[in-house]
Design an enzyme around this catalytic site. Structure first.
Site, PDB file in Angstrom:
ATOM      1  N   GLN A 251       4.571  -8.281  -5.030  1.00  0.00           N
ATOM      2  CA  GLN A 251       3.396  -8.691  -4.262  1.00  0.00           C
ATOM      3  C   GLN A 251       2.200  -9.003  -5.157  1.00  0.00           C
ATOM      4  O   GLN A 251       1.352  -9.821  -4.812  1.00  0.00           O
ATOM      5  CB  GLN A 251       3.028  -7.602  -3.259  1.00  0.00           C
ATOM      6  CG  GLN A 251       4.049  -7.432  -2.148  1.00  0.00           C
ATOM      7  CD  GLN A 251       4.269  -8.718  -1.360  1.00  0.00           C
ATOM      8  OE1 GLN A 251       3.347  -9.245  -0.738  1.00  0.00           O
ATOM      9  NE2 GLN A 251       5.489  -9.241  -1.397  1.00  0.00           N
ATOM     10  N   HIS A 254       0.939 -12.598  -5.915  1.00  0.00           N
ATOM     11  CA  HIS A 254       0.262 -13.441  -4.927  1.00  0.00           C
ATOM     12  C   HIS A 254      -1.028 -14.028  -5.476  1.00  0.00           C
ATOM     13  O   HIS A 254      -1.370 -15.177  -5.179  1.00  0.00           O
ATOM     14  CB  HIS A 254      -0.047 -12.623  -3.671  1.00  0.00           C
ATOM     15  CG  HIS A 254       0.969 -12.773  -2.583  1.00  0.00           C
ATOM     16  ND1 HIS A 254       1.092 -13.910  -1.824  1.00  0.00           N
ATOM     17  CD2 HIS A 254       1.905 -11.922  -2.126  1.00  0.00           C
ATOM     18  CE1 HIS A 254       2.064 -13.749  -0.939  1.00  0.00           C
ATOM     19  NE2 HIS A 254       2.576 -12.555  -1.106  1.00  0.00           N
ATOM     20  N   GLU A 319      -1.441  -3.567   4.206  1.00  0.00           N
ATOM     21  CA  GLU A 319      -0.758  -4.658   4.899  1.00  0.00           C
ATOM     22  C   GLU A 319       0.755  -4.437   4.909  1.00  0.00           C
ATOM     23  O   GLU A 319       1.404  -4.507   5.955  1.00  0.00           O
ATOM     24  CB  GLU A 319      -1.090  -5.973   4.185  1.00  0.00           C
ATOM     25  CG  GLU A 319      -0.380  -7.182   4.767  1.00  0.00           C
ATOM     26  CD  GLU A 319      -0.599  -8.432   3.938  1.00  0.00           C
ATOM     27  OE1 GLU A 319      -0.321  -9.523   4.455  1.00  0.00           O
ATOM     28  OE2 GLU A 319      -1.031  -8.332   2.770  1.00  0.00           O
ATOM     29  N   HIS A 320       1.338  -4.223   3.740  1.00  0.00           N
ATOM     30  CA  HIS A 320       2.773  -3.958   3.613  1.00  0.00           C
ATOM     31  C   HIS A 320       2.978  -2.540   3.112  1.00  0.00           C
ATOM     32  O   HIS A 320       2.304  -2.122   2.170  1.00  0.00           O
ATOM     33  CB  HIS A 320       3.432  -4.907   2.600  1.00  0.00           C
ATOM     34  CG  HIS A 320       3.172  -6.362   2.846  1.00  0.00           C
ATOM     35  ND1 HIS A 320       2.236  -7.079   2.125  1.00  0.00           N
ATOM     36  CD2 HIS A 320       3.731  -7.229   3.713  1.00  0.00           C
ATOM     37  CE1 HIS A 320       2.236  -8.337   2.539  1.00  0.00           C
ATOM     38  NE2 HIS A 320       3.130  -8.459   3.514  1.00  0.00           N
ATOM     39  N   ASP A 353       8.408 -11.245   4.138  1.00  0.00           N
ATOM     40  CA  ASP A 353       7.588 -12.420   3.836  1.00  0.00           C
ATOM     41  C   ASP A 353       8.332 -13.726   4.116  1.00  0.00           C
ATOM     42  O   ASP A 353       7.715 -14.725   4.516  1.00  0.00           O
ATOM     43  CB  ASP A 353       7.181 -12.413   2.364  1.00  0.00           C
ATOM     44  CG  ASP A 353       5.959 -11.558   2.105  1.00  0.00           C
ATOM     45  OD1 ASP A 353       5.319 -11.123   3.072  1.00  0.00           O
ATOM     46  OD2 ASP A 353       5.644 -11.333   0.920  1.00  0.00           O
ATOM     47  N   HIS A 413     -25.229  -8.371  44.303  1.00  0.00           N
ATOM     48  CA  HIS A 413     -23.827  -7.980  44.220  1.00  0.00           C
ATOM     49  C   HIS A 413     -23.425  -7.213  45.478  1.00  0.00           C
ATOM     50  O   HIS A 413     -22.355  -7.432  46.056  1.00  0.00           O
ATOM     51  CB  HIS A 413     -23.591  -7.082  42.993  1.00  0.00           C
ATOM     52  CG  HIS A 413     -23.370  -7.826  41.720  1.00  0.00           C
ATOM     53  ND1 HIS A 413     -24.343  -8.555  41.111  1.00  0.00           N
ATOM     54  CD2 HIS A 413     -22.256  -7.936  40.935  1.00  0.00           C
ATOM     55  CE1 HIS A 413     -23.867  -9.098  39.992  1.00  0.00           C
ATOM     56  NE2 HIS A 413     -22.606  -8.739  39.869  1.00  0.00           N
TER      57      HIS A 413
END
Length: 437
Positions: A251, A254, A319-320, A353, A413
């Site tokens: 990862q 990235h 995230e992961h 992914d 109302h």
């Protein structure tokens, strides 16, 4: 043993300062596209991407030409991945049910689940044209039943990326554009002279794309604000350093700001993994990127108990989360804050992914504390309705409504209720007064 940090990453304060720097740039670009439309988009594309085509939308012939450049094997691989995404999205769609219930005699409440009218699916380019992002956005929106799906991705090497275009096309995109960055998000969200605006924009991107989505949210819907990719590897001594280091660097490549964190209860595994990461960086072709992320954002944390590991993992809210322990289901049962879990050494984040079928557009920046990732439900509006079928039911609900409106002082109302109590309940209620109990 107290929780120990063998390696620290960059501070949250420093990262937030980076984010602040892009805000003004994005604001100016959004205003420019809103004001000048296609002209602004063309100028910005030439400036940022050195890309000045006659038109940004690809024709059917241009799409077909991109598809033809791929081998049959490559096309089969794309179709296989899309089938996995489609199958899981379809199962998710079938779990979303319409509801209708009679809550009181003559009072019917319900909701319908309807797809949004139009969606733009952004596929980032940058260092790696993310073919899989086309599956995650387009295929999932298609399963949700979105009538109009448009896509955009920046040019790569001065032309549309054939694999990305093929994935968009095979996924079911109705319009495919080759442009990127903030100008692409702005054009699709706000509309131009040649592009009809959409109701929602989804897909990952760089810091500028994320900031554009943040600023546009409200005028359009978004999936989430996705920052740099994050990974957390949770491991014990049932696995070795090579597996841990491989999953961290998988990862970290990235970008230059990708947090990759090891959380373990084994001091030996922690030390061995640090050494193994350095060894792999000597031979990894993308070490120029992954090494910077590991240097600046990598962390190694040693805890004592499983309970401590869960507490640390939930605080990180990654995230992961790759779990490689003797009992990975312990973390499935006890963790609360994560984008996606990858349980056991046989799976990994790259599977998610690229191909396994779950969606890879996931929350970052601790957003996993309050949201999950992109899924078929993000493209669906759950809208309620109500029916009152009898005079008696209307008078009953109206009596309660009248008194509750009086508590709030909302006289008009209350009159909406009172007029129905008069007509359907045959009761004499003075104008502006509450129905007596």
């Amino acid at each position: 043993m107290a929780i120990q940090y063998l390696k620290h990453g960059r501070s949250a304060e420093a990262s937030s300062q980076d984010a602040a720097k892009v805000r003004d740039v994005v604001t100016a670009i959004l205003a420019d596209v809103a004001s000048r439309g296609d002209t602004a988009v063309a100028e910005l594309s030439a400036k940022f991407d050195n890309w000045s085509p006659e038109r940004f939308r690809l024709s059917e012939g241009e799409i077909a030409s991109c598809v033809r450049t791929l081998t049959s094997g490559q096309l089969d691989d794309i179709k296989f991945a899309q089938a996995q995404v489609r199958n899981f999205a379809q199962a998710q769609r079938e779990s979303i049910r319409d509801v209708e219930i009679e809550t009181l005699p003559g009072v019917v409440l319900g909701h319908r689940n309807m797809p949004v009218d139009s969606v733009a699916c952004y596929v980032p380019g940058g260092k790696f044209p993310l073919v899989a992002s086309a599956h995650m956005g387009v295929v999932t929106a298609k399963v949700a039943g979105v009538p109009r799906i448009i896509t955009a991705s920046p040019p790569v090497g001065g032309k549309p990326n054939p694999a990305v275009v093929a994935a968009m096309h095979l996924g079911g995109a109705d319009e495919i554009y080759t442009f990127g960055g903030v100008q692409a998000i702005a054009a699709m969200a706000l509309g131009t002279q040649t592009i009809d605006p959409v109701a929602m924009v989804v897909g990952p991107g760089n810091a500028y794309v994320a900031e554009a989505k943040r600023q546009l949210f409200g005028r359009i819907g978004i999936d989430l604000i996705a920052g740099p990719s994050e990974t957390l590897v949770i491991a014990d001594d049932s696995v070795d350093a090579e597996l841990c280091a491989t999953d961290l660097l998988g990862q970290a490549e990235h970008g230059f700001n990708t947090p990759a964190v090891l959380l373990t209860n084994s001091m030996q595994l922690a030390k061995d993994t640090i050494a193994e990461v350095e060894r792999l960086l000597e031979i990894l072709p993308t070490a120029g990127t992954a090494g910077v992320s590991w240097r600046d954002y990598g962390e190694v944390i040693v805890a004592d108990t499983l309970e401590e590991m869960v507490a640390v993992a939930d605080r990180i809210a990654s995230e992961h989360v790759q779990v490689m322990t003797r009992d990975p289901d312990y973390f499935l049962q006890n963790m609360k804050n994560y984008g996606a879990l990858f349980l056991g050494a046989r799976t990994n984040v790259a599977y998610g992914d690229k191909v396994i079928g779950t969606n890879h557009t996931l929350p970052t920046g601790k957003a996993a504390r309050y949201t999950g990732g992109l899924w078929v439900g993000k493209f669906i509006k759950t809208c309620t309705y109500q029916k009152v079928l009898t005079d008696e039911a209307s008078a009953l609900i109206g009596s309660y409504c009248s008194r509750l409106c009086a508590i709030e002082g909302m006289i008009a109302h209350g009159e909406q209720a009172n007029i129905r109590v008069r007509r359907f309940g045959n009761r004499d209620v003075p104008y502006g007064a509450a129905v007596p109990a």
